[in-house]
Design a protein around this motif. Structure first.
Motif, mmCIF file in Angstrom:
data_model
loop_
_atom_site.group_PDB
_atom_site.id
_atom_site.type_symbol
_atom_site.label_atom_id
_atom_site.label_comp_id
_atom_site.label_asym_id
_atom_site.label_seq_id
_atom_site.Cartn_x
_atom_site.Cartn_y
_atom_site.Cartn_z
ATOM 1 N N ASP A 52 13.684 3.715 8.944
ATOM 2 C CA ASP A 52 14.260 3.701 7.607
ATOM 3 C C ASP A 52 13.959 2.372 6.915
ATOM 4 N N ALA A 53 13.962 1.281 7.648
ATOM 5 C CA ALA A 53 13.645 -0.023 7.070
ATOM 6 C C ALA A 53 12.222 -0.033 6.524
ATOM 7 N N LEU A 54 11.305 0.610 7.214
ATOM 8 C CA LEU A 54 9.925 0.666 6.751
ATOM 9 C C LEU A 54 9.828 1.460 5.450
ATOM 10 N N PHE A 55 10.587 2.553 5.324
ATOM 11 C CA PHE A 55 10.607 3.308 4.076
ATOM 12 C C PHE A 55 11.216 2.480 2.941
ATOM 13 N N HIS A 56 12.268 1.717 3.228
ATOM 14 C CA HIS A 56 12.856 0.846 2.203
ATOM 15 C C HIS A 56 11.862 -0.235 1.777
ATOM 16 N N PHE A 57 11.109 -0.743 2.725
ATOM 17 C CA PHE A 57 10.079 -1.726 2.417
ATOM 18 C C PHE A 57 9.048 -1.095 1.480
ATOM 19 N N TYR A 58 8.648 0.113 1.787
ATOM 20 C CA TYR A 58 7.701 0.832 0.924
ATOM 21 C C TYR A 58 8.265 0.990 -0.487
ATOM 22 N N LYS A 59 9.509 1.385 -0.588
ATOM 23 C CA LYS A 59 10.119 1.603 -1.898
ATOM 24 C C LYS A 59 10.086 0.312 -2.730
ATOM 25 N N THR A 60 10.310 -0.822 -2.091
ATOM 26 C CA THR A 60 10.273 -2.112 -2.781
ATOM 27 C C THR A 60 8.869 -2.439 -3.284
ATOM 28 N N TRP A 61 7.857 -2.116 -2.485
ATOM 29 C CA TRP A 61 6.484 -2.504 -2.793
ATOM 30 C C TRP A 61 5.674 -1.400 -3.480
ATOM 31 N N ARG A 67 -4.511 -6.809 -5.182
ATOM 32 C CA ARG A 67 -5.208 -8.042 -5.526
ATOM 33 C C ARG A 67 -5.735 -8.654 -4.248
ATOM 34 N N TYR A 68 -7.045 -8.816 -4.167
ATOM 35 C CA TYR A 68 -7.653 -9.393 -2.975
ATOM 36 C C TYR A 68 -7.063 -10.777 -2.730
ATOM 37 N N GLY A 69 -6.545 -10.987 -1.520
ATOM 38 C CA GLY A 69 -5.936 -12.260 -1.155
ATOM 39 C C GLY A 69 -4.508 -12.405 -1.638
ATOM 40 N N GLY A 70 -3.996 -11.407 -2.357
ATOM 41 C CA GLY A 70 -2.644 -11.480 -2.901
ATOM 42 C C GLY A 70 -1.578 -11.336 -1.824
ATOM 43 N N ASN A 71 -0.430 -11.955 -2.075
ATOM 44 C CA ASN A 71 0.679 -11.844 -1.129
ATOM 45 C C ASN A 71 2.031 -11.864 -1.838
ATOM 46 N N CYS A 78 -4.307 -5.239 1.548
ATOM 47 C CA CYS A 78 -3.799 -4.469 2.683
ATOM 48 C C CYS A 78 -3.289 -5.349 3.816
ATOM 49 N N SER A 79 -4.036 -6.384 4.169
ATOM 50 C CA SER A 79 -3.612 -7.219 5.296
ATOM 51 C C SER A 79 -2.402 -8.069 4.922
ATOM 52 N N GLY A 80 -2.309 -8.479 3.664
ATOM 53 C CA GLY A 80 -1.129 -9.214 3.214
ATOM 54 C C GLY A 80 0.109 -8.338 3.260
ATOM 55 N N PHE A 81 -0.045 -7.080 2.857
ATOM 56 C CA PHE A 81 1.059 -6.115 2.895
ATOM 57 C C PHE A 81 1.576 -5.956 4.324
ATOM 58 N N VAL A 82 0.657 -5.802 5.277
ATOM 59 C CA VAL A 82 1.033 -5.636 6.682
ATOM 60 C C VAL A 82 1.670 -6.910 7.224
ATOM 61 N N THR A 97 -5.690 -11.795 8.180
ATOM 62 C CA THR A 97 -6.836 -10.954 7.842
ATOM 63 C C THR A 97 -6.832 -9.645 8.621
ATOM 64 N N THR A 98 -7.424 -8.633 8.020
ATOM 65 C CA THR A 98 -7.531 -7.329 8.674
ATOM 66 C C THR A 98 -8.335 -7.440 9.964
ATOM 67 N N HIS A 99 -9.384 -8.235 9.942
ATOM 68 C CA HIS A 99 -10.205 -8.408 11.142
ATOM 69 C C HIS A 99 -9.361 -8.947 12.300
ATOM 70 N N LEU A 100 -8.583 -9.983 12.064
ATOM 71 C CA LEU A 100 -7.754 -10.540 13.140
ATOM 72 C C LEU A 100 -6.610 -9.595 13.506
ATOM 73 N N GLN A 101 -6.056 -8.898 12.530
ATOM 74 C CA GLN A 101 -4.993 -7.928 12.816
ATOM 75 C C GLN A 101 -5.508 -6.797 13.708
ATOM 76 N N SER A 102 -6.789 -6.498 13.605
ATOM 77 C CA SER A 102 -7.358 -5.405 14.394
ATOM 78 C C SER A 102 -7.453 -5.740 15.879
ATOM 79 N N HIS A 103 -7.099 -6.959 16.258
ATOM 80 C CA HIS A 103 -7.094 -7.366 17.662
ATOM 81 C C HIS A 103 -5.684 -7.578 18.203
ATOM 82 N N VAL A 104 -4.667 -7.400 17.363
ATOM 83 C CA VAL A 104 -3.276 -7.605 17.763
ATOM 84 C C VAL A 104 -2.742 -6.327 18.395
ATOM 85 N N GLY A 105 -1.891 -6.485 19.386
ATOM 86 C CA GLY A 105 -1.264 -5.325 20.008
ATOM 87 C C GLY A 105 -2.177 -4.577 20.954
#
Length: 169
Positions: A52-61, A67-71, A78-82, A97-105
């Motif tokens: 539910d928290a993730l859905f509330h986060f979505y509703k806010t955003w 915007r590339y590089g936006g936060n 996309c990577s800033g959003f995540v 960055t998306t590239h570095l995020q793709s190695h997490v987890g």
């Protein structure tokens, strides 16, 4: 061979454009998520569980422009959003960055995907995209064409560019 400052600048801009977080067209009306159903879920006053928290986060955003590089709510990629979602919802710091995020987890088989897993796409030469898997084959992300939205994994564009799923604990 000497490079001028202009040639160097052109090279740097080209690299940024080629590695930017990109999103594809959302033109398939039959592959869209039922937003009314999601809005019903969003109307809950207090999150009862993490999802539910993730859905509330979505509703806010929702509909925050890309915007590339936006936060910020003025513009986000996309990577800033995540990254912001992980910091606010899960109190975890992950790379920017998306590239570095793709190695997490941990990599997850497509059939084993769960709510909150990260979904990654290869959207172009040296270009990656990331979002959060939700349910019913949908995911939330910052689309370069429509801002923060929910899309379907089985739409032709996303199905063709799908790369991997990762679970971050």
């Amino acid at each position: 061979m000497k490079h001028s400052a202009t040639q160097t600048l052109i090279t740097i801009v080209a690299v940024f454009l080629l590695t930017a977080c990109a999103s594809g067209p959302e033109n398939n009306p039959t592959a869209r998520v039922n937003i009314k159903q999601i809005d019903t879920q969003l109307e809950k006053d207090v999150p009862q569980k993490e999802s539910d928290a993730l859905f509330h986060f979505y509703k806010t955003w929702h509909k925050t422009p890309y915007r590339y590089g936006g936060n910020s709510r003025k513009g986000i990629d996309c990577s800033g959003f995540v990254k912001i979602a992980f910091a606010q919802l899960f109190h975890q710091s992950i790379p920017r960055t998306t590239h570095l995020q793709s190695h997490v987890g941990t990599p997850i088989d497509y059939e084993d995907r769960q709510y909150g897993d990260l979904v990654f796409f290869k959207t172009g030469f040296n270009t990656l995209h990331v979002g959060f898997y939700l349910e019913d084959n949908s995911f939330m992300h910052a689309s370069s064409s429509k801002g923060v939205i929910i899309s379907r994994l089985d739409s032709p564009y996303w199905a063709d560019t799908f790369w991997q799923i990762r679970r971050v604990n």
